[in-house]
Structure formats: C-alpha cells, structure tokens
Design an enzyme around this catalytic site. Structure first.
Site, PDB file in Angstrom:
ATOM      1  N   LYS A 279      -0.020   0.912  -9.593  1.00  0.00           N
ATOM      2  CA  LYS A 279       1.117   1.647 -10.140  1.00  0.00           C
ATOM      3  C   LYS A 279       2.097   0.677 -10.789  1.00  0.00           C
ATOM      4  CE  LYS A 279       3.632   1.913  -5.736  1.00  0.00           C
ATOM      5  NZ  LYS A 279       4.751   1.026  -6.114  1.00  0.00           N
TER       6      LYS A 279
ATOM      7  N   LYS B  60       4.967   0.032  -1.213  1.00  0.00           N
ATOM      8  CA  LYS B  60       5.132  -1.126  -2.105  1.00  0.00           C
ATOM      9  C   LYS B  60       6.382  -0.974  -2.981  1.00  0.00           C
ATOM     10  CE  LYS B  60       1.351  -3.073  -0.701  1.00  0.00           C
ATOM     11  NZ  LYS B  60       1.451  -2.514   0.643  1.00  0.00           N
ATOM     12  N   ASP B  61       6.807  -2.135  -3.536  1.00  0.00           N
ATOM     13  CA  ASP B  61       7.987  -2.168  -4.396  1.00  0.00           C
ATOM     14  C   ASP B  61       7.877  -1.180  -5.555  1.00  0.00           C
ATOM     15  OD1 ASP B  61       9.541  -5.128  -3.901  1.00  0.00           O
ATOM     16  OD2 ASP B  61       7.465  -4.956  -3.213  1.00  0.00           O
ATOM     17  N   LYS B  62       9.046  -0.717  -6.017  1.00  0.00           N
ATOM     18  CA  LYS B  62       9.067   0.106  -7.232  1.00  0.00           C
ATOM     19  C   LYS B  62       9.068  -0.782  -8.469  1.00  0.00           C
ATOM     20  CE  LYS B  62      11.626   3.442  -9.972  1.00  0.00           C
ATOM     21  NZ  LYS B  62      12.792   4.328 -10.108  1.00  0.00           N
TER      22      LYS B  62
ATOM     23  N   GLN C 166      14.705  -3.691  -0.381  1.00  0.00           N
ATOM     24  CA  GLN C 166      13.910  -2.459  -0.499  1.00  0.00           C
ATOM     25  C   GLN C 166      14.019  -1.594   0.751  1.00  0.00           C
ATOM     26  OE1 GLN C 166      12.954  -5.709  -0.941  1.00  0.00           O
ATOM     27  NE2 GLN C 166      10.960  -5.770  -1.931  1.00  0.00           N
TER      28      GLN C 166
END
Length: 638
Positions: A254, A283-285, A378
């Site tokens: 993504k 997971k991170d954006k 986060q």
C-alpha cells in the site's frame, strides 16, 4: 514534558538535521514473518501454501497471548459498507416509515435488499441488518433478501419497551452460551408471567427463564443454555460446511494509506466484513509498506478478480494463495526498513565536509548501544489538535460524552471529514454529519450512525463506542498507556542514570527470552534488582523493562514506581482499575524493554547537490524506525 518531545538519548554523538517522509518512496517498510523472512520475498508463496496442523500443546500456548483475531470478530457492522450508501439510505427510509405506522399497503410492508448469490455474503447481510435493526425480520427467497417487521419483536416491545426488546434480541442473536439477560424489575406477577410465556414459546429451546427478587424488586433473567457436552455426531453435511470456510493469504503493498482504511475499502469491494481480514501488524500511513494478510471466505480467484479495483486506491495484491487459518496480531519477527533522510545539515558550525564523520559516528553509536525504545508518533494518531491518548484518558475516566467530542474534534483542514466533524460539534446532528462524512472514514461513520439512533447523551455515546470493533476501542486506552510509558522512560533515565539500579525491573528469563526484550512482554519472568546486584552490576541497562500501566503489572520498587503512582493520580486515575465496563474493555498491562537495537544496519551518504542519507536496518516487532532515526540524528522526528 512536552507532548512529543522525547529528548533523552543514550549516546553522546553530535547528530545532524534532516527531513524524512518527503515522499512515500523515502520510507519503505517490509514486514518480516516469524521465520525472519521478508513477506515480499519470491519464495514466501511456496513456503506458506501448505501449513502443518498445530499440536494441541501449541494451541494451548497460543492462548497465553491475547488473540486479536478473536477480538476483531466481535465487529458491529456498518451497513454503509455492506449494502452500499444508496441501499442503506433506502433501508433507513423504510424503517422510519414502518416505525411511524406510515405503511398501509401490504405489498409495501416488505423491502428487497437485492440478490446475493454468495451464501457467506447473505449471512453477513442477515447479521448486520439484525444488529442495526433488531425489530426487522430478514427472509431469503432463493438468493434475494427481503426485510419486514418482526412480529416477535413487536410482541415483546408491547410487554416491555422497545429499548429492552432491542437489547434482548441482540442478546439472542449473539448466541453466547451461558450468558444472561435481565429485564427491568417488574412488580406485576401477571405481567411477568406473560413475559415468561413469550420467551419460552419463542425461544424455549435456546434459553431458560426464572424470576428472582433483590431488595424487594422482582426481575426476570434469561440464560442461554450451554451447548451439549455430548459430542455431536458429524454428518457429511457438517464436513462439507467446514470445507466451505476459505482462507486466502496475500501480500498487500500500500502507498500512503492507513492499514485499517485499506481493509475497509477491500472489504467493501469484496462484500465481506473488515473483521474478515487478519494481519500481523499495522503499518505506517506515510510510507510504502508490504505486509502479510489473510481474508476469510474469499477464494484466491475472487481476490485476483478485484486487483484492478484495488490498484486504483494505491494497493497492490500479490503472493495470493490458499491457507488453512487466519493471521494473528503480533505474529511477526519485525520489520525491514529502507529509508532516505534528505536535506542533511550539521547541528553546529561544522561544514558539509565533516558530515561524513558525523553520520558514521552516529550510526556506529546506535548500532552498538541501541536507542530508547519509545513509542513513535504513529501510536498516538495523526491528529494535531487531539491525539488518541487524550481520548483514551477520557474513556478510562468513563467520561463518555467528552470522549466523543474529542473523537470528533476537527483539524485545521477544510476537507469533507473535518467539515463533518465541525458540523457535529456545532449542531449535534449526527444524521446530517453522517451525510457529510466520507465513505472511507469507517470509524467515524459507525459512531455517527449509532449517535443518530441513540442520541448523544451518556447512553448514546456508550452505544457509539460499542458500535466500533473491540480492537478500535481498546486502541485509545493503549495509546494513553503508551504515553505514560514514554514519559516513564524519560524520567527513569534522567533520574536513575544508565545502569540497572536497585528496584528496577529486569527480564530474568533465559538467553532465548532476552531476544524478545524489544517487544511488549505480556508475561515475562520479572525480577526486582537488589542493592547487591546493583553494586556488582549483575544486570545491564538493556535488560531493564518498564511496565505499561494496567491491572496485572507490578511497578518498579524505587522512585520510578512512585512516579507511576503520582502520574496516574495527576490524571485522575489514582484508583483506576483499568477496566471500562460499559465498553467491555480491560487493560491488564504488559512490559516493554527500555532499550532496543537495530539489526543489519547499513548506510550510504550522498553529498552532491542536496546531501541525503540512505539507511537500511531491521527492527523487532513493536519498535519504531522514527525513534531509531531520532537517536541517530539527535533530533525528534514525526
């Protein structure tokens, strides 16, 4: 301490300035499975196509850890994602007319929700409609699902109230063996008899009822019968039904997208629930990320059919294969990072010619000494005005209305979601705010839908939170506890220094166990450092662990333990049990290593035009690359 200022470092190198996440390509995260293999590796597909059956002993061991797969399956269902906005609006219009007795024509007393050839999707629709509208009856005719008023609900509502009838029917639909529902006290024996007769006649095979008196008030309790302990003879149909349950594993890439947002979109496209997706970690954006996922009830062929639709939203699917079980949260060894830090500048007056030496010294220090294992930004959400830990504190104090207002506090932007939030806070009109809220904001839409139905008072806010999956609700509590842990880590190093001292908690497991000290330890062998052990330096700083607040942890037996008590009392949680009963939340707490170390770290520095630094390294699960970079650069990053 300022909210995001974690200025306590453990190395004394000078560091340098720089910027990260200038673009998603500058921050690439690849999940590593429990074998330490990258999930985008070509041989992952072959390796995991067939999984051996677990032994009973291994299954028991799995139960010693929280199972977020089970938690996620307690979802409350958003009809907007399942039926689509147009059909959901039509259904709401139908129910509003039905409740207002505006439907006279018998032919219009039913509404078709459409045709659903897939039987699993039909089951999803039935459950979701029943949850949102307990007074409706869902009927399948071939593949078509129709809804109409449930006469049983209407009868019970005439004997009690609509609110009680709704709660009772949800209790029945949940089908939790041994669970109990209690009607409000009722002084009329004749009326109680009518309720007994109704429940026995309609649900007699499922439940048993009885009256009991408490403080001169008599109530009826209904208990769902336990399942028969006699093993049921398995039929061919049972075996065939089991075989229908599909699990398909895949690798998700993504780009600049939240994990939960990606799941909501995929669920809507595939016609399943978000809870049908399982994963090992979020997971991170602001990154390009690769992670393993498993979806239930979807075949590999059907998943591959939707690849083009996913790609339009910045998602790529690969390594698609059938598997025998879902994924579990935390089932990963860690993550591999490929990062680029741009616009490098020395902190002091050093010129660019000395930058090479500054970078080398910084990387070597962190490679050898590690970094303070803070939770990264986060963990607290992307909001600048209100962060997740503030919402968590309000929930722990059971300030439900305040927590909802914090949840809907807008940022400075003027996009649709912020307009919807401002409208709700100014008008209190959940229905109008729901119409403004973008379809992909699943949490906000679930909350608004519940507030529209139940109001925005204390009870309505509780219903709003309960409309979110358990994992989403408990996220806010964990965020608050993480904030306290970060502050505790800074205080510990500032006041007690860089050695293990008397009263510290240390991990006292085997050498194998020490490998896990950078993870959250849920049930470690905790040892309290004695004065003799401090003098003889038996333990090192990288064996020290700090507790995450909760109701099942012990605190350090030195001034840090008193700091925890004072810190919680300062927030009004001096006597907190870390349970929020109305929201079915419990926080037992855990332990987390004070220090963490990157593995397999490499770097290269480019000084032509704009200086940039490329870094690669591996981190254990639950460790943050931004925090590791902060130690390298001696600069707080977000």
């Amino acid at each position: 301490m300022e909210r995001d200022t974690l200025s306590c470092f453990i190395s004394d190198h000078e560091g340098f300035y720089g910027t990260i996440k200038n673009s998603p390509q500058d921050f690439v995260v690849v999940e590593m499975d429990t074998h330490g293999q990258l999930v985008n590796s070509p041989n992952v597909q072959e390796k995991h196509t067939k999984r051996p059956q677990q032994s009973q002993a291994n299954k028991r061991d799995d139960k010693s850890k929280p199972d977020d797969t089970d938690i996620l399956n307690q979802d409350c269902f958003d009809l907007n994602l399942i039926l689509g906005p147009a059909m959901t609006e039509e259904l709401e219009h139908f129910t509003n007319k039905m409740r207002a007795n505006e439907i006279c024509d018998q032919e219009k007393a039913e509404l078709s929700l459409g045709t659903y050839p897939d039987k699993h999707l039909r089951a999803v629709v039935h459950k979701a409609v029943r949850y949102n509208f307990p007074f409706l009856q869902t009927v399948t005719n071939q593949s078509e699902i129709r809804v109409r008023e449930d006469p049983d609900f209407k009868e019970l509502a005439s004997l009690s109230s609509e609110g009680e009838a709704e709660e009772f029917f949800r209790f029945i639909d949940a089908k939790v063996p041994g669970s109990v529902f209690t009607f409000l006290p009722d002084d009329s024996k004749e009326h109680r008899t009518s309720v007994h007769h109704f429940v026995s006649r309609r649900f007699g095979k499922l439940v048993e009822t009885k009256s009991f008196t408490d403080q001169e008030k008599t109530s009826i309790t209904v208990r769902l019968r336990e399942r028969s302990k006699q093993p049921k003879k398995r039929t061919i149909a049972d075996c065939q039904e089991e075989e229908v349950t599909l699990y398909t594993a895949f690798m998700l890439r993504k780009d600049n997208l939240e994990t939960l947002e990606a799941i909501s979109y995929m669920a809507a496209v595939l016609g399943v629930l978000p809870s049908d997706f399982t994963y090992a970690g979020i997971k991170d954006k602001r990154a390009i990320t690769y992670q393993a996922m498993v979806v239930k009830k979807i075949s590999p062929e059907r998943l591959l059919d939707k690849v083009s639709e996913f790609e339009r939203r910045g998602m790529q699917i690969s390594h698609v294969r059938p598997v025998s079980e879902p994924l579990k949260l935390g089932r990963l060894q860690g993550n591999h990072f490929d990062l680029v830090v741009r616009d490098l500048k020395p902190h002091g007056k050093n010129g660019l010619t000395e930058l090479q030496q500054l970078v080398k010294e910084a990387v070597e220090n962190v490679k050898n000494r590690g970094f303070v294992n803070y939770y990264g930004p986060q963990r607290f959400g992307s909001g600048l005005c209100v962060q997740a830990d503030q919402i968590g504190l309000a929930l722990l104090m059971e300030k439900m209305e305040a927590s909802v207002k914090l949840f809907f506090t807008p940022e400075d932007g003027d996009d649709l979601q912020n307009k919807a939030k401002r409208h709700f806070l100014l008008s209190g009109n959940a229905k109008e705010s729901l119409a403004l809220m973008p379809a992909y904001k699943a949490r906000e839409r679930l909350m608004l839908r519940a507030l529209h139905r139940y109001g925005s008072g204390q009870e309505g806010c509780i219903r709003g939170w309960l409309s979110l999956p358990h994992s989403m609700r408990v996220f806010y509590l964990h965020s608050y506890c993480s904030r306290v842990w970060n502050e505790a880590a800074k205080y510990r190093l500032q006041k007690l220094g860089f050695k293990a001292v008397q009263g510290d908690l240390v991990w006292a497991g085997s050498e194998t166990g020490l490998k896990s000290t950078t993870e959250e330890l849920n049930a470690p062998q905790v040892h309290v450092v004695t004065s003799e052990e401090e003098k003889e330096e038996v333990f090192s700083l990288d064996q020290v662990i700090l507790p995450m607040p909760g109701n099942s942890v012990k605190y350090p037996e030195n001034l840090l333990g008193q700091w925890y008590r004072d810190r919680l009392a300062q927030d009004g949680l001096g006597s907190c049990r870390f349970r929020v009963t109305p929201l079915k939340l419990n926080v037992p707490g855990c332990y987390r290593a004070l220090l963490a170390k990157p593995q397999n770290i490499t770097y290269s520095l480019r000084t032509a035009e704009e200086p940039s630094l490329s870094l690669t390294f591996d981190l254990d699960a639950s460790c943050y690359a931004t925090v590791c970079l902060g130690e390298i650069m001696k600069h707080n990053l977000s």
